[in-house]
Design a protein around this motif. Structure first.
Motif, mmCIF file in Angstrom:
data_model
loop_
_atom_site.group_PDB
_atom_site.id
_atom_site.type_symbol
_atom_site.label_atom_id
_atom_site.label_comp_id
_atom_site.label_asym_id
_atom_site.label_seq_id
_atom_site.Cartn_x
_atom_site.Cartn_y
_atom_site.Cartn_z
ATOM 1 N N HIS A 401 0.852 -1.189 0.000
ATOM 2 C CA HIS A 401 0.000 0.000 0.000
ATOM 3 C C HIS A 401 0.889 1.241 0.000
ATOM 4 O O HIS A 401 1.957 1.251 0.616
ATOM 5 N N ASN A 415 0.503 -4.142 4.084
ATOM 6 C CA ASN A 415 -0.788 -3.961 4.744
ATOM 7 C C ASN A 415 -1.527 -5.290 4.880
ATOM 8 O O ASN A 415 -2.732 -5.323 5.061
ATOM 9 N N GLY A 418 -2.949 -5.223 8.126
ATOM 10 C CA GLY A 418 -3.451 -3.897 8.473
ATOM 11 C C GLY A 418 -2.405 -2.959 9.008
ATOM 12 O O GLY A 418 -2.729 -1.958 9.667
ATOM 13 N N ALA A 421 -2.761 0.658 7.500
ATOM 14 C CA ALA A 421 -4.014 1.261 7.965
ATOM 15 C C ALA A 421 -3.914 1.656 9.434
ATOM 16 O O ALA A 421 -4.281 2.775 9.823
ATOM 17 N N SER A 422 -3.399 0.760 10.262
ATOM 18 C CA SER A 422 -3.280 1.046 11.693
ATOM 19 C C SER A 422 -2.330 2.212 11.950
ATOM 20 O O SER A 422 -2.613 3.085 12.781
#
Length: 434
Positions: A401, A415, A418, A421-422
């Motif tokens: 990502h 990612n 996650g 994102a986290s």
């Protein structure tokens, strides 16, 4: 989540130990004392395993394989299912595929206890047959191989061109993924990390003083040693993963730490369960921090004769003062990339691989942007986002990502669990508070 459970287990262990000492202070019979500690271990882990997976802790049991070979009696097993009752006494045996972890329990753990545990756990190898391997073994092997070697797991065709070193490492990691976890758990013994390290290395030096000894290779070491509050952890990428270095002794095979022994035990077990049962990595929480550890023993392969290979080890001595400095986990963070790196990563993610030797578009890209090809690729290799093997570049991450920030900076990272994102959700939440 895993931190909270680990802390709970640590408190429970201390409470249970104080109860055993209070109730059994007059017991001198070593077998009776050993039974108490084995039972405590089963209870400790029984409070940490997942429900609905048909898992259980069993004591004094055996492992068998399809050929009918049976291991030595083992202190404590984390298994799937009920096993088979044996024809003598009240003992059970479990198929190698149904064994998650084997724990050798010691009330006291000193040098000779470490060595005897080492040999007891090696009996597992006698019942391990590659044909018994389950599909999850391949996934675990792939992730560990990528983590340690910074390369993609090779195809069978690629393995035909392996160097001796590549072949040795591949088969070492394959068996590490296949064997059940092997854990040595001592409640007392060396009172410090320094003492555990020194006791371990002196015993190893004593064993190999006359030269290479069968049964003392990286693969023979258990996955984890716990002695009171100190630990020795195997660096096999499952999950501890310190990449190989460019040093002569390139493989940091064992590390050590103090504090959080139950955290390390749970991390090993839950990692294996997550691969075997396809459990989401969310069980580990969402901080993705990288645990720190002290360097302990590194190694390299050594050719003994035309047909045999062995291993050489080097010890990384640390003083009591150096070991007293608290270890701090390294927060996971994405990699900042420039425009050219982003373009290369974007094309790579679409194509799968890029031949950096013969690809005409890559050569044109390098020329147009006035880049030095070697330095450019080296900068990307240092990010651990890509690998290069036989002149072809590929991604080392499963879900690349990229994020473009308001300040114009561009970040790239994994990612799959996650991570990206986290990281950015947390970052933006902190910025809003400011």
């Amino acid at each position: 989540m895993i931190n909270t459970v680990a802390e709970f287990l640590e408190q429970f262990k201390q409470f249970a130990l104080s109860k055993i000492e209070e109730e059994d202070k007059d017991i001198k019979h070593t077998v009776a004392i050993g039974d108490n500690f084995e039972g405590l271990t089963a209870e400790l882990l029984g409070k940490a395993i997942f429900k609905d997976l048909n898992l259980r802790m069993v004591e004094r049991s055996f492992i068998y394989n399809d050929s009918g070979v049976i291991s030595d009696e083992l202190d404590c097993l984390l298994v799937v299912g009920n096993g088979q009752k044996m024809s003598f006494a009240n003992r059970y045996k479990y198929h190698i595929n149904d064994v998650i972890a084997v724990i050798q329990v010691k009330k006291n753990l000193y040098a000779n206890d470490i060595d005897s545990s080492h040999h007891n756990l090696r009996s597992i190898f006698d019942v391990s047959e590659p044909r018994d391997a389950e599909p999850f073994v391949g996934r675990l092997l792939r992730d560990a191989y990528r983590l340690l070697t910074s390369k993609e797991l090779p195809t069978r065709e690629r393995r035909e061109r392996f160097t001796d070193r590549e072949n040795i490492i591949y088969h070492y990691l394959m068996m590490e993924a296949f064997h059940p976890l092997r854990i040595v758990l001592g409640y007392y013994g060396y009172t410090t990390e320094y003492g555990l390290r020194e006791g371990f290395i002196k015993k190893l030096e004593e064993v190999v003083k006359e030269g290479p000894v069968r049964g003392y290779s990286p693969g023979s070491f258990p996955s984890l040693y716990i002695c009171g509050n100190s630990t020795i952890i195997k660096n096999n990428g499952m999950p501890m993963g310190i990449p190989f270095t460019d040093d002569e002794f390139y493989f940091p095979v064992l590390t050590s730490s103090s504090g959080k022994p139950m955290y390390h035990l749970l991390e090993l077990i839950w990692t294996r369960l997550s691969y075997k049962f396809g459990i989401s990595s969310n069980i580990f929480g969402n901080d993705h921090d990288i645990e720190a550890a002290h360097p302990f023993i590194s190694c390299k392969e050594k050719k003994i004769n035309e047909d045999n290979w062995g291993w050489e080890f080097i010890y990384h001595p640390l003083t009591r003062k150096q070991l007293s400095v608290p270890l701090v986990a390294k927060p996971w963070a994405p990699i900042e990339v420039d425009k050219n790196q982003y373009t290369f990563l974007h094309v790579l993610s679409r194509q799968g691989t890029i031949d950096i030797v013969a690809d005409k578009q890559f050569k044109k890209f390098i020329e147009v942007n006035s880049l030095d090809a070697d330095q450019f690729i080296k900068s990307l290799l240092e990010t651990k986002l890509i690998y290069v093997d036989e002149g072809k570049a590929g991604l080392l991450v499963d879900e690349l990502h990229t994020v473009f920030c308001p300040d114009g900076k561009v970040y790239a990272g994994e990612n799959k669990s996650g991570e990206m994102a986290s990281y950015f959700l947390k970052k933006w939440a902190e910025e809003k508070k400011e």
